[in-house]
Design an enzyme around this catalytic site. Structure first.
Site, PDB file in Angstrom:
ATOM      1  N   TYR A   1      37.138  34.301  23.026  1.00 20.64           N
ATOM      2  CA  TYR A   1      37.150  33.464  24.408  1.00 20.64           C
ATOM      3  C   TYR A   1      37.847  32.189  23.666  1.00 20.64           C
ATOM      4  O   TYR A   1      37.847  31.904  22.721  1.00 20.64           O
ATOM      5  CB  TYR A   1      35.827  33.236  25.009  1.00 20.64           C
ATOM      6  CG  TYR A   1      35.919  32.753  26.500  1.00 20.64           C
ATOM      7  CD1 TYR A   1      36.260  33.526  27.283  1.00 20.64           C
ATOM      8  CD2 TYR A   1      35.662  31.390  26.489  1.00 20.64           C
ATOM      9  CE1 TYR A   1      36.717  32.983  28.532  1.00 20.64           C
ATOM     10  CE2 TYR A   1      35.491  31.119  28.142  1.00 20.64           C
ATOM     11  CZ  TYR A   1      36.149  31.688  28.819  1.00 20.64           C
ATOM     12  OH  TYR A   1      36.111  31.427  30.254  1.00 20.64           O
TER      13      TYR A   1
ATOM     14  N   ASN B   1      31.418  31.038  39.171  1.00 19.24           N
ATOM     15  CA  ASN B   1      32.127  31.816  40.196  1.00 19.24           C
ATOM     16  C   ASN B   1      32.385  31.430  41.553  1.00 19.24           C
ATOM     17  O   ASN B   1      33.161  31.488  41.789  1.00 19.24           O
ATOM     18  CB  ASN B   1      31.214  33.160  40.087  1.00 19.24           C
ATOM     19  CG  ASN B   1      31.481  34.016  38.642  1.00 19.24           C
ATOM     20  OD1 ASN B   1      32.236  33.856  37.922  1.00 19.24           O
ATOM     21  ND2 ASN B   1      30.304  34.658  38.175  1.00 19.24           N
TER      22      ASN B   1
HETATM   23  N1  NAP Z   1      39.264  31.940  34.751  1.00 12.54           N
HETATM   24  C1  NAP Z   1      38.019  31.516  35.091  1.00 12.54           C
HETATM   25  O1  NAP Z   1      37.834  30.215  35.279  1.00 12.54           O
HETATM   26  C2  NAP Z   1      37.021  32.626  35.388  1.00 12.54           C
HETATM   27  C3  NAP Z   1      35.586  31.912  36.232  1.00 12.54           C
HETATM   28  C4  NAP Z   1      34.912  33.033  36.501  1.00 12.54           C
HETATM   29  C5  NAP Z   1      35.265  34.314  35.985  1.00 12.54           C
HETATM   30  N2  NAP Z   1      36.320  34.608  35.351  1.00 12.54           N
HETATM   31  C6  NAP Z   1      36.706  35.993  34.938  1.00 12.54           C
HETATM   32  O2  NAP Z   1      36.571  37.176  36.157  1.00 12.54           O
HETATM   33  C7  NAP Z   1      36.355  38.355  35.952  1.00 12.54           C
HETATM   34  C8  NAP Z   1      35.192  38.336  36.589  1.00 12.54           C
HETATM   35  O3  NAP Z   1      34.072  37.681  36.293  1.00 12.54           O
HETATM   36  P1  NAP Z   1      32.753  37.844  37.236  1.00 12.54           P
HETATM   37  O4  NAP Z   1      31.329  36.911  36.553  1.00 12.54           O
HETATM   38  O5  NAP Z   1      33.046  37.711  38.381  1.00 12.54           O
HETATM   39  O6  NAP Z   1      32.122  39.337  36.631  1.00 12.54           O
HETATM   40  P2  NAP Z   1      31.355  40.379  37.092  1.00 12.54           P
HETATM   41  O7  NAP Z   1      30.489  39.894  38.286  1.00 12.54           O
HETATM   42  O8  NAP Z   1      30.429  40.764  35.983  1.00 12.54           O
HETATM   43  O9  NAP Z   1      32.134  41.611  37.769  1.00 12.54           O
HETATM   44  C9  NAP Z   1      33.008  42.330  36.707  1.00 12.54           C
HETATM   45  C10 NAP Z   1      34.165  42.702  37.339  1.00 12.54           C
HETATM   46  O10 NAP Z   1      35.149  43.341  36.505  1.00 12.54           O
HETATM   47  C11 NAP Z   1      35.390  44.801  36.922  1.00 12.54           C
HETATM   48  N3  NAP Z   1      35.898  45.773  35.737  1.00 12.54           N
HETATM   49  C12 NAP Z   1      35.040  45.651  34.556  1.00 12.54           C
HETATM   50  N4  NAP Z   1      35.762  46.470  33.580  1.00 12.54           N
HETATM   51  C13 NAP Z   1      37.324  46.771  34.313  1.00 12.54           C
HETATM   52  C14 NAP Z   1      38.214  47.606  34.082  1.00 12.54           C
HETATM   53  N5  NAP Z   1      38.224  48.113  32.774  1.00 12.54           N
HETATM   54  N6  NAP Z   1      39.281  47.485  35.153  1.00 12.54           N
HETATM   55  C15 NAP Z   1      38.951  47.199  36.082  1.00 12.54           C
HETATM   56  N7  NAP Z   1      37.863  46.461  36.630  1.00 12.54           N
HETATM   57  C16 NAP Z   1      36.956  46.349  35.678  1.00 12.54           C
HETATM   58  C17 NAP Z   1      34.145  45.426  37.395  1.00 12.54           C
HETATM   59  O11 NAP Z   1      34.447  46.380  38.302  1.00 12.54           O
HETATM   60  P3  NAP Z   1      33.318  47.870  38.258  1.00 12.54           P
HETATM   61  O12 NAP Z   1      32.319  47.274  39.059  1.00 12.54           O
HETATM   62  O13 NAP Z   1      34.277  48.830  38.512  1.00 12.54           O
HETATM   63  O14 NAP Z   1      32.865  47.946  36.784  1.00 12.54           O
HETATM   64  C18 NAP Z   1      33.743  44.038  38.145  1.00 12.54           C
HETATM   65  O15 NAP Z   1      34.630  43.844  39.395  1.00 12.54           O
HETATM   66  C19 NAP Z   1      35.842  38.030  34.240  1.00 12.54           C
HETATM   67  O16 NAP Z   1      36.803  38.390  33.539  1.00 12.54           O
HETATM   68  C20 NAP Z   1      35.707  36.826  33.943  1.00 12.54           C
HETATM   69  O17 NAP Z   1      35.824  36.406  32.838  1.00 12.54           O
HETATM   70  C21 NAP Z   1      37.253  33.682  35.058  1.00 12.54           C
END
Ligand code: NAP
Length: 363
Positions: free
Chosen positions: A80, A153
């Site tokens: 990260y 989130n």
């Molecule tokens: N940039 C920022 O400030 C920021 C802030 C918050 C979160 N994020 C990022 O946003 C993403 C989601 O975070 P979250 O906390 O909302 O996650 P989360 O609730 O744990 O959900 C993970 C998501 O990723 C999907 N996923 C996992 N592996 C995948 C793959 N190989 N191909 C397609 N989809 C896949 C899952 O779908 P399935 O149910 O199909 O597995 C689910 O929709 C993460 O990458 C996180 O690091 C970024």
């Protein structure tokens, strides 16, 4: 040598940890090197860090709950953008209760419900001592599992919908990973602002059930990654709603490109995650002929860039008001003890988890 250092800092609870635990109720999930979280995380006695007298502007908090987010896992893996100084406690956000204050603390009092304002303080622990300036008081009426997930989130969803393209009632947003925590908050905020959402998720055995849930939260359309590529499905989607002006991408790879193909001219895609671990590929025509814009978003950077202004407080106040009126709910969350961290991390890493695991600390 490092183990010695760790012991000095946090007192490792080993195989006979039960005995040590009974002596201390101050513990946390600590890693002394980057790597596979299952291998490198250890449950440690942290009382040497949390039982000392408080300095004038310090506050002792007792954590109530803290979620397991993908970024927490990536941080421990060392992949990260943030690399905490080691040894470090896992976790990036959470909710706590103030249990002690230093002599000059004015901003909080004992009993207040607080969230940390800076990231990477390490929240997978029972207690911490933090500067008063790093704490934000939040409404005690918000349930603990939701409050624990407030910093990352919902704020990410809010900012991405607000900060890139001016959206008005009737506009459309397309997003992949729509069942992610960010996606679920984006659906509900968009509904509140009367914005249509096209929500792309992976095919799964319980697709109908998940679609039903997302629609009940306010999703306009829920489709699979495969359906996104089917002309008849997409023609039917666009019968009643306009082309998206904004795309939110947390997946990358082929699916991100498929989302772009439906983006309106002059629209924007905001990439905030890379769950597929594949790069984002932009067709040349998207840049030349459609004049689409491509941005990255990182909540941590936004917090850094907006320290000291009022926007953060306004955003939290707004989100809390929606939570209290039942218009914004957290993703389905499972409360789990710190002891069960391997299970929570394994299931989060495996994909298709369907829930957010939240550590709930014993009072
Ligand atoms: N940039 C920022 O400030 C920021 C802030 C918050 C979160 N994020 C990022 O946003 C993403 C989601 O975070 P979250 O906390 O909302 O996650 P989360 O609730 O744990 O959900 C993970 C998501 O990723 C999907 N996923 C996992 N592996 C995948 C793959 N190989 N191909 C397609 N989809 C896949 C899952 O779908 P399935 O149910 O199909 O597995 C689910 O929709 C993460 O990458 C996180 O690091 C970024």
């Amino acid at each position: 040598m490092f183990a010695k250092q760790l012991f000095a800092k946090f007192n490792y609870i080993g195989l006979n940890g039960k005995r040590l635990l009974s002596l201390s109720t101050n513990y946390g999930l600590v890693y002394e090197e980057y790597g596979d979280p299952i291998q490198v995380l250890k449950k440690c006695d942290i009382s040497s860090k949390t039982s000392r007298p408080l300095k004038a502007h310090e506050v002792k908090v007792s954590y109530l709950a803290s979620p397991v987010n993908p970024a927490d896992i990536n941080t421990i893996q060392g992949v990260y953008a943030v690399k905490p100084q080691l040894p470090a406690v896992g976790g990036n956000e959470g909710v706590a209760r103030v249990v002690g204050i230093g002599s000059d603390v004015k901003a909080v009092k004992e009993g207040d419900r607080v969230i940390p304002s800076s990231s990477s303080t390490g929240t997978w622990r029972t207690h911490a001592i933090l500067p008063e300036k790093d704490l934000i008081i939040i409404d005690p009426d918000i349930d603990v599992l939701t409050a624990a997930q407030l910093t990352v989130n919902p704020c990410t969803a809010y900012r991405m919908l607000k900060d890139f393209i001016p959206l008005t009632k009737g506009d459309t947003v397309i997003q992949n990973g729509a069942n992610s925590a960010v996606g679920v908050y984006a659906i509900q905020l968009a509904k509140e602002w009367q914005i249509n959402t096209i929500n792309v998720i992976r095919q799964r055995p319980d697709f109908a059930e998940l679609k039903h849930k997302l629609v009940s939260l306010g999703a306009t359309h829920v489709i699979t990654e495969e359906e996104l590529r089917q002309k008849d499905v997409m023609d039917s989607v666009f019968k009643n709603i306009p082309k998206p002006r904004l795309a939110l991408n947390c997946v990358g790879g082929k699916n991100a490109t498929d989302c772009m193909r439906h983006l309106d001219s002059n629209g924007a895609m905001v990439t905030y995650g890379g769950m597929s671990k594949q790069p984002v590929i932009i067709p040349t025509g998207a840049l030349i002929f459609k004049d689409q814009k491509f941005f990255g978003y990182w909540m941590t950077r936004w917090y850094r860039d907006n320290t000291g202004n009022n926007e953060r407080a306004l955003m939290l106040k707004y989100l809390c008001s929606l939570i209290k009126t039942g218009k914004l709910e957290s993703p389905k969350s499972v409360a789990i003890g710190l002891d069960e961290y391997k299970d929570a991390i394994n299931k989060t890493m495996a994909g298709f988890a369907g829930v957010k695991y939240v550590f709930v600390m014993k009072p």
